[in-house]
Motif scaffolding. Structure first.
Motif, PDB file in Angstrom:
ATOM      1  N   VAL A 200      -3.086  -3.976  26.667  1.00  0.00           N
ATOM      2  CA  VAL A 200      -2.416  -4.346  25.620  1.00  0.00           C
ATOM      3  C   VAL A 200      -2.978  -4.973  24.342  1.00  0.00           C
ATOM      4  CG1 VAL A 200      -0.594  -6.074  24.838  1.00  0.00           C
ATOM      5  CG2 VAL A 200      -0.107  -4.549  26.917  1.00  0.00           C
ATOM      6  N   ALA A 201      -4.172  -5.916  25.139  1.00  0.00           N
ATOM      7  CA  ALA A 201      -5.017  -6.687  24.150  1.00  0.00           C
ATOM      8  C   ALA A 201      -5.683  -5.600  23.259  1.00  0.00           C
ATOM      9  CB  ALA A 201      -5.645  -7.454  24.922  1.00  0.00           C
ATOM     10  N   MET A 202      -6.408  -4.487  23.949  1.00  0.00           N
ATOM     11  CA  MET A 202      -7.363  -3.706  23.121  1.00  0.00           C
ATOM     12  C   MET A 202      -6.351  -2.903  22.068  1.00  0.00           C
ATOM     13  SD  MET A 202      -9.373  -0.535  24.871  1.00  0.00           S
ATOM     14  CE  MET A 202      -8.010   0.578  24.956  1.00  0.00           C
ATOM     15  N   ARG A 203      -5.168  -2.695  22.568  1.00  0.00           N
ATOM     16  CA  ARG A 203      -4.449  -1.777  21.539  1.00  0.00           C
ATOM     17  C   ARG A 203      -4.206  -2.453  20.228  1.00  0.00           C
ATOM     18  NH1 ARG A 203      -0.866   0.366  26.768  1.00  0.00           N
ATOM     19  NH2 ARG A 203      -2.227   2.187  27.087  1.00  0.00           N
ATOM     20  N   VAL A 204      -3.772  -3.797  20.602  1.00  0.00           N
ATOM     21  CA  VAL A 204      -3.553  -4.774  19.186  1.00  0.00           C
ATOM     22  C   VAL A 204      -4.975  -4.801  18.561  1.00  0.00           C
ATOM     23  CG1 VAL A 204      -2.906  -7.105  18.596  1.00  0.00           C
ATOM     24  CG2 VAL A 204      -1.692  -5.741  20.331  1.00  0.00           C
ATOM     25  N   THR A 205      -5.773  -5.003  19.252  1.00  0.00           N
ATOM     26  CA  THR A 205      -7.087  -5.249  18.372  1.00  0.00           C
ATOM     27  C   THR A 205      -7.573  -3.969  17.648  1.00  0.00           C
ATOM     28  OG1 THR A 205      -7.791  -6.747  20.217  1.00  0.00           O
ATOM     29  CG2 THR A 205      -9.577  -6.001  18.846  1.00  0.00           C
ATOM     30  N   MET A 206      -7.463  -2.856  18.283  1.00  0.00           N
ATOM     31  CA  MET A 206      -7.665  -1.602  17.715  1.00  0.00           C
ATOM     32  C   MET A 206      -6.667  -1.366  16.274  1.00  0.00           C
ATOM     33  SD  MET A 206     -10.482  -0.051  18.812  1.00  0.00           S
ATOM     34  CE  MET A 206     -10.960  -1.875  19.142  1.00  0.00           C
ATOM     35  N   VAL A 207      -5.512  -1.725  16.709  1.00  0.00           N
ATOM     36  CA  VAL A 207      -4.538  -1.566  15.247  1.00  0.00           C
ATOM     37  C   VAL A 207      -4.993  -2.610  14.266  1.00  0.00           C
ATOM     38  CG1 VAL A 207      -2.205  -1.898  14.582  1.00  0.00           C
ATOM     39  CG2 VAL A 207      -2.566  -0.603  16.596  1.00  0.00           C
ATOM     40  N   VAL A 208      -5.376  -3.493  14.662  1.00  0.00           N
ATOM     41  CA  VAL A 208      -5.803  -4.482  13.580  1.00  0.00           C
ATOM     42  C   VAL A 208      -7.396  -3.994  12.991  1.00  0.00           C
ATOM     43  CG1 VAL A 208      -7.013  -6.817  13.217  1.00  0.00           C
ATOM     44  CG2 VAL A 208      -5.029  -6.544  14.404  1.00  0.00           C
ATOM     45  N   SER A 209      -8.260  -3.442  13.716  1.00  0.00           N
ATOM     46  CA  SER A 209      -9.267  -2.582  13.136  1.00  0.00           C
ATOM     47  C   SER A 209      -8.746  -1.637  12.450  1.00  0.00           C
ATOM     48  CB  SER A 209     -10.026  -2.111  14.430  1.00  0.00           C
ATOM     49  OG  SER A 209     -10.501  -3.088  15.280  1.00  0.00           O
ATOM     50  N   ALA A 210      -8.000  -0.761  12.642  1.00  0.00           N
ATOM     51  CA  ALA A 210      -7.413   0.239  11.679  1.00  0.00           C
ATOM     52  C   ALA A 210      -6.914  -0.137  10.447  1.00  0.00           C
ATOM     53  CB  ALA A 210      -6.432   1.097  12.622  1.00  0.00           C
ATOM     54  N   GLY A 211      -6.343  -1.387  10.395  1.00  0.00           N
ATOM     55  CA  GLY A 211      -5.979  -2.019   9.261  1.00  0.00           C
ATOM     56  C   GLY A 211      -7.112  -2.625   8.377  1.00  0.00           C
ATOM     57  N   VAL A 212      -7.938  -3.166   9.209  1.00  0.00           N
ATOM     58  CA  VAL A 212      -9.318  -3.391   8.085  1.00  0.00           C
ATOM     59  C   VAL A 212      -9.941  -2.382   7.416  1.00  0.00           C
ATOM     60  CG1 VAL A 212     -11.552  -4.516   8.410  1.00  0.00           C
ATOM     61  CG2 VAL A 212      -9.728  -5.457   9.469  1.00  0.00           C
ATOM     62  N   ALA A 213      -9.737  -0.999   8.389  1.00  0.00           N
ATOM     63  CA  ALA A 213     -10.323   0.101   7.500  1.00  0.00           C
ATOM     64  C   ALA A 213      -9.557   0.626   6.465  1.00  0.00           C
ATOM     65  CB  ALA A 213     -10.480   1.211   8.691  1.00  0.00           C
ATOM     66  N   LEU A 214      -8.228   0.547   6.554  1.00  0.00           N
ATOM     67  CA  LEU A 214      -7.464   0.947   5.240  1.00  0.00           C
ATOM     68  C   LEU A 214      -7.913  -0.108   3.837  1.00  0.00           C
ATOM     69  CD1 LEU A 214      -3.922   1.641   7.006  1.00  0.00           C
ATOM     70  CD2 LEU A 214      -5.722   3.120   6.043  1.00  0.00           C
ATOM     71  N   LEU A 215      -7.950  -1.374   4.366  1.00  0.00           N
ATOM     72  CA  LEU A 215      -8.353  -2.422   3.324  1.00  0.00           C
ATOM     73  C   LEU A 215      -9.509  -1.926   2.644  1.00  0.00           C
ATOM     74  CD1 LEU A 215      -7.597  -5.026   1.977  1.00  0.00           C
ATOM     75  CD2 LEU A 215      -8.650  -6.069   3.915  1.00  0.00           C
ATOM     76  N   ALA A 216     -10.752  -1.521   3.443  1.00  0.00           N
ATOM     77  CA  ALA A 216     -12.027  -1.028   2.859  1.00  0.00           C
ATOM     78  C   ALA A 216     -11.649   0.058   1.959  1.00  0.00           C
ATOM     79  CB  ALA A 216     -12.825  -0.782   4.066  1.00  0.00           C
ATOM     80  N   ALA A 217     -10.699   1.205   2.639  1.00  0.00           N
ATOM     81  CA  ALA A 217     -10.424   2.202   1.634  1.00  0.00           C
ATOM     82  C   ALA A 217      -9.862   1.939   0.505  1.00  0.00           C
ATOM     83  CB  ALA A 217      -9.806   3.308   2.543  1.00  0.00           C
ATOM     84  N   ALA A 218      -8.958   1.064   0.376  1.00  0.00           N
ATOM     85  CA  ALA A 218      -8.249   0.659  -0.864  1.00  0.00           C
ATOM     86  C   ALA A 218      -9.313  -0.184  -1.733  1.00  0.00           C
ATOM     87  CB  ALA A 218      -7.198  -0.198  -0.358  1.00  0.00           C
ATOM     88  N   ALA A 219     -10.262  -0.892  -1.207  1.00  0.00           N
ATOM     89  CA  ALA A 219     -11.133  -1.639  -1.985  1.00  0.00           C
ATOM     90  C   ALA A 219     -12.056  -0.621  -2.693  1.00  0.00           C
ATOM     91  CB  ALA A 219     -11.908  -2.618  -1.366  1.00  0.00           C
ATOM     92  N   ALA A 220     -12.528   0.466  -2.071  1.00  0.00           N
ATOM     93  CA  ALA A 220     -13.493   1.429  -2.520  1.00  0.00           C
ATOM     94  C   ALA A 220     -12.759   2.165  -3.651  1.00  0.00           C
ATOM     95  CB  ALA A 220     -13.670   2.519  -1.630  1.00  0.00           C
ATOM     96  N   MET A 221     -11.562   2.693  -3.355  1.00  0.00           N
ATOM     97  CA  MET A 221     -10.510   3.379  -4.523  1.00  0.00           C
ATOM     98  C   MET A 221     -10.457   2.452  -5.781  1.00  0.00           C
ATOM     99  SD  MET A 221     -10.843   6.200  -3.514  1.00  0.00           S
ATOM    100  CE  MET A 221      -9.598   7.190  -4.828  1.00  0.00           C
ATOM    101  N   LEU A 222     -10.318   1.141  -5.604  1.00  0.00           N
ATOM    102  CA  LEU A 222      -9.976   0.426  -6.714  1.00  0.00           C
ATOM    103  C   LEU A 222     -11.264   0.096  -7.509  1.00  0.00           C
ATOM    104  CD1 LEU A 222      -7.404  -2.236  -5.135  1.00  0.00           C
ATOM    105  CD2 LEU A 222      -7.174  -0.355  -7.029  1.00  0.00           C
ATOM    106  N   TRP A 223     -12.398  -0.065  -6.653  1.00  0.00           N
ATOM    107  CA  TRP A 223     -13.424  -0.962  -7.409  1.00  0.00           C
ATOM    108  C   TRP A 223     -14.782  -0.079  -7.244  1.00  0.00           C
ATOM    109  CZ3 TRP A 223     -11.146  -4.893  -3.993  1.00  0.00           C
ATOM    110  CH2 TRP A 223     -10.077  -5.632  -4.810  1.00  0.00           C
TER     111      TRP A 223
END
Length: 535
Positions: free
Chosen positions: A490-513
């Motif tokens: 359970v803990a690993m799944r939540v952590t991996m989902v948060v990591s996936a969210g960080v990846a999406l944040l990086a993708a958004a920053a790349a496309m914007l700037w």
């Protein structure tokens, strides 16, 4: 010191110089992960607690991140080759002492000093590459240099696992001696001693403020990853103090004649965006790797060497995309390439969130390879975008500043995602830890490794329990093991989902700037030589 212009007279040895610089980077990045598979051996040999084990890993990251910017400034002034040789020599000596540590306090000290020596490498190697290659080849060179980062991260557990399986845990540090010795010999024979032509006076106050400010913030972040949690004075106190010191650094840099911190560079969109996407990428890659080591070693029962080999597909994927990053940037632009890489990382993290105890290990290998593809696609374009506006006269300090953001991402990944993993695990396990004898419950609830170790010890009568207590525990031990495994998943799944969210944040920053297309001529870099480099 006058420097040859690589645009007019490219150095014929530049590709050999690139190989040497990449090898140096491989060595120090490898040391970020080489001890991961040796932690069980260290715990048994040095009677270490979980907190002590964490600091043997984090001490290296702490000094590495805190001093990286400082060593870049020194390289610009004293010569990048000189500072690089001294740093590698220091790294070699303290690695030798660390290998023969008698307790965790000694090991933590030597690991921290290893980080001091390693801190010279990112800024100085990138400065040498920037000076050796003409602008038309620089992005390709940075891409190949970036491959060494992925190789170091992935090969650390493999090399460490092989050495620990054959020798003892100290051999994972002692291997630095021949590797760094070979690197120093190659540096002396092949690498020119470039430096800033007019470095000005060294900004001692700025260097001290940057090193202490970054150091305190990283210390606080790492402390937040301990079982006691984030809402404590030892966590927010250093972070707040570090923030005040960095604020003072900004104030000082506005007034200094030759400031260590290049504020105009930080205000440049390309540099800020490249540094930010690098930091986010390293946050999720290193944090996810920290979590997944527990999955393959503790939940799936693989040996240190096997666990290291399971991490190797990351390096394969990173090499495939890293060596093609220059061509991809020329065709699609940095923004698209970095965003695609970050989305690929997101897919990998999402896949890791779906793993369980019975998932075929081939699925894990495929996900590691996919994550490596994403990692290789994000690192080189992000670094290239950041360094495209750094003037040659500030190449050491500029590349060190960019790498400081990267290393801060590493520290944040291990601390934040590791803390999240531990918190959710403890909450999920709850009072089921009370199955254990009273004296075993303190450390046992902090991680799955501690829980399963306590179960083994209790089964063997290691807590002084009588026959009746041992009989009752034996009937319920399997229940606790299953609860620990379920809680970790359970803990690993939540952590991996948060990591996936960080990846999406990086993708958004790349496309914007980040730049949508790569310029045919490095006009931004030439402009930076005048506007940013002039004081």
């Amino acid at each position: 010191m006058a420097e040859a212009d690589p645009t007019v007279h490219p150095d014929r040895r530049r590709w050999a110089v690139l190989a040497v610089m990449s090898f140096c980077m491989f060595i120090v990045v490898m040391d970020n992960t080489i001890l991961v598979v040796a932690l069980k051996s260290i715990q048994q040999s040095l009677s270490a607690t979980n907190a002590q084990l964490q600091w043997t890993m984090d001490a290296y990251t702490l000094t590495y991140a805190a001093l990286m910017f400082t060593t870049g400034v020194l390289g610009d002034r004293l010569g990048h080759r000189n500072v690089l040789v001294f740093g590698m020599l220091f790294f070699t000596v303290v690695s030798t002492f660390g290998a023969w540590s008698g307790d965790t306090a000694q090991l933590t000290l030597w690991r921290a000093l290893m980080g001091v020596g390693a801190a010279v490498v990112p800024g100085c190697t990138m400065a040498v590459i920037t000076n050796a290659f003409p602008p038309a080849e620089r992005a390709k060179a940075i891409g190949l240099w970036s491959v060494s980062n992925g190789l170091g991260i992935a090969c650390g557990p493999v090399i460490g696992g092989a050495l620990v399986s054959e020798f003892w845990w100290g051999s994972a540090l002692l291997v630095n001696v021949p590797l760094a010795g070979l690197a120093m010999l190659a540096i002396v024979l092949l690498v020119p001693n470039t430096k800033a032509p007019q470095p000005g006076r060294l900004d001692i106050a700025g260097v001290a403020l940057s090193a202490s400010g970054v150091g305190l913030i990283v210390y606080g972040v790492i402390a937040g990853g301990e079982p006691a949690g984030w809402l404590r004075a030892p966590v927010f106190g250093p972070i707040a103090a570090g923030g005040v010191l960095l604020g003072t650094l900004v104030w000082h840099s506005r007034r200094a004649a030759n400031p260590a911190l290049d504020l105009p560079l930080l205000r440049t969109r390309e540099f800020a965006a490249g540094a930010a996407t690098m930091s986010l990428t390293f946050l999720l890659v290193n944090g996810a790797s920290f979590v997944l080591v527990f999955y393959v070693q503790i939940l799936r029962g693989f040996s240190p060497l096997q666990s290291g080999l399971l991490m190797l597909p990351v390096a394969v994927g990173a090499v495939l995309t890293g060596q093609r990053s220059d061509a991809l940037m020329n065709r699609f632009g940095s923004a698209a390439v970095v965003a695609a890489g970050a989305i690929t990382l997101c897919a990998g993290c999402t896949g890791f969130a779906l793993l369980d105890l019975h998932t075929g290990i081939w699925v894990f290998i495929v996900l590691q390879f996919v994550s490596g593809l994403g990692f290789g696609a994000t690192l080189a374009p992000s670094m290239t975008a950041a360094l495209s506006v750094v003037p040659k006269a500030r190449s050491g300090a500029g590349s060190a500043l960019a790498n400081t953001f990267r290393q801060l991402g590493t520290a944040l990944g291990v601390a934040v995602l590791g803390s999240l993993l531990g918190t959710i695990y403890r909450n999920q396990l709850g009072n089921r830890i009370e199955i254990l004898p009273q004296q075993a419950r303190g450390e046992a609830g902090n991680s799955i490794g501690s829980t399963l170790l306590a179960v083994e010890r209790a089964r063997a009568g290691g807590y002084g329990s009588g026959p009746a207590e041992l009989s009752r525990f034996a009937r319920r031990a399997a229940e606790l093991v299953t609860a620990a495994q379920d809680s970790f998943l359970v803990a690993m799944r939540v952590t991996m989902v948060v990591s996936a969210g960080v990846a999406l944040l990086a993708a958004a920053a790349a496309m914007l700037w980040l730049p949508k297309r790569e310029p045919r001529e490095p006009s931004s870099a030439r402009k930076a030589d005048v506007s940013v480099g002039s004081r």
